[in-house]
Design an enzyme around this catalytic site. Structure first.
Site: not given
Length: 409
Positions: A8, A103-104
């Site tokens: 993350d 974003d992860e």
DNA sequence: TCTGGGGTCCTAGGACCC
DNA sequence: TCTGGGGTCCTAGGACCC
């Protein structure tokens, strides 16, 4: 026994903005728009979070909490580009990578010990490579299930690593608030609280049958989650296979509510073009077209229609949407938001073979040409909405997208 | 607290069919 | 002619995630 990493990125949007403007570093930064705009916080720097600012909070509220914060517009193209770089780094560690959002990502690291050593060593190496390649920090959760890896990365923030050793899942989860479980939001949390369930450990002690009775299918999944199992919804699918989207939609909230039919229909036309374009990019035809309509008091309706002939053509989408709009808008009532949603996809190629209509084919070619023009000259180059000339403001440098704004005086 | 935009998944009721 | 039951499709709405 498998080994999953959940990676993350830390304050992703803010961190990318800092790369473009290093003066933002160490300051309270809010990404999402101007403080007086309609809209919410997309991301807040750790400094801004100290004032109580967090994502999804209205910008105006964020401003009240932290007036000296620097408010910047988001740059989706930049984030997508950095997201690809993140993917590339992860992919150099394992072929089984799934970006769960911009974003992860989940990385299946099973069987990589010979290459990278034990998990903590691999995570350390990943941190290093990520920093070198993207200049960004990330947090890493490691576990035998994706669920526990995800909760782990959350606990590891910022810039940390947390490995939940197999067998220790229950002990790790038990003291955490139920809200930490992915899928448990405000409503479910409140429901659980009324039963005195506050910690994941409380959940794990309960009878599965009780949870199923109270919360249905979701309750059963919840029982599994409280024990650290990948159960239910998106945790069931395998890592790595990227499927086509199940729906494509665009929506627009007006800076000020409007009841101007011309502006409303011009907006719908533009939204249909945006949806149509994405359908063509994916080679999909939509069978179900849905209108979303939100009034000043935030009351929201959706109205859908399934067509006999699936389509990816702007004008056909717009015809359906306009019909839905005219049948359902309480004329004169100011509108806050309009949305166009397409779903129930069929494969466009197969569909064309079945139909084989020349008219359809000509339209497709014209739209493909328009898409190429947009690629070269930008979104405003070609527009169906332009046919509604006079009903909305001409496109200008201040309004390059041609989205309806204030009418000219 | 005056509340974005892009998604996924789930539920529930009615139509329709056998 | 007082009223079944299962399956599937469609539509509307809502919880949740980032």
């Amino acid at each position: 026994m498998r080994t999953y990493f959940h990676v993350d990125m830390d304050a992703f949007f803010v961190s990318v903005e800092e790369l473009f403007d290093p003066s933002l570093k160490g300051k309270p930064v809010v990404v999402g728009g101007r403080p007086n705009e309609r809209g919410v916080v997309s991301a807040a720097s750790y400094e801004a979070r100290k004032f109580g600012v967090h994502s999804a909070m209205p910008l105006r509220t964020a401003y009240k909490l932290c007036p000296r914060a620097i408010f910047v517009d988001g740059h989706p193209d930049r984030y997508r580009e950095w997201s690809h770089q993140v993917y590339d780094v992860l992919h150099s560690f394992s072929p089984l990578v799934e970006m769960a959002s911009i974003d992860e990502a989940y990385v299946d690291m099973t069987g990589t010990e010979r290459l990278y050593g034990p998990p903590l060593k691999a995570a350390h190496l990943l941190h290093e490579r990520m920093k070198i390649a993207t200049q960004l920090n990330c947090s890493i959760g490691i576990a035998a299930s994706r669920l526990v890896a995800k909760i782990g990365s959350d606990q590891a923030k910022p810039n940390g690593v947390l490995w939940v050793i197999p067998g220790q899942e229950a002990a790790f989860l038990a003291p955490l608030d139920v809200r930490r479980v992915p899928g448990v939001g405000k409503v479910t949390e409140k429901n659980l609280h009324t039963f005195g369930i506050r910690k994941v450990g409380d959940l794990a002690r309960l009878d599965k049958a009780f949870l199923e009775e109270r919360f249905g299918k979701w309750g059963l999944a919840l029982a599994g989650k409280s024990r650290g199992e990948d159960a239910g919804g998106w945790f069931d699918t395998e890592i790595g296979e990227d499927a086509n989207p199940k729906s494509i939609s665009h929506e627009h909230t007006f800076a000020e509510d409007t009841a101007d039919l011309g502006r409303l229909e011009a907006t719908l036309a533009r939204l249909c073009e945006m949806v149509g374009r994405r359908l063509r990019e994916h080679g999909l035809d939509a069978r179900t077209i849905q209108l979303k309509l939100r009034y000043s008091d935030f009351s929201t309706i959706t109205r859908a229609h399934s067509v006999s002939r699936p389509t990816q053509i702007d004008t056909e989408l717009y015809e359906e949407i306009r019909e839905l709009f005219r049948n359902n808008w309480r004329a004169g009532n100011p509108v806050r938001l309009l949305g166009v949603h397409a779903s129930s996809f069929t494969d466009a190629g197969k569909q064309m073979e079945l139909i084989g209509e020349q008219r359809h084919e000509r339209w497709k070619q014209a739209l493909a040409a328009a898409d190429r023009l947009r690629d070269r000259f930008g979104e405003s180059a070609v527009s169906l909405a332009a046919s509604l000339r006079g009903k909305f403001r001409e496109r200008t440098h201040e309004n390059p997208a041609g989205l309806p704004g204030k009418k000219p005086r």
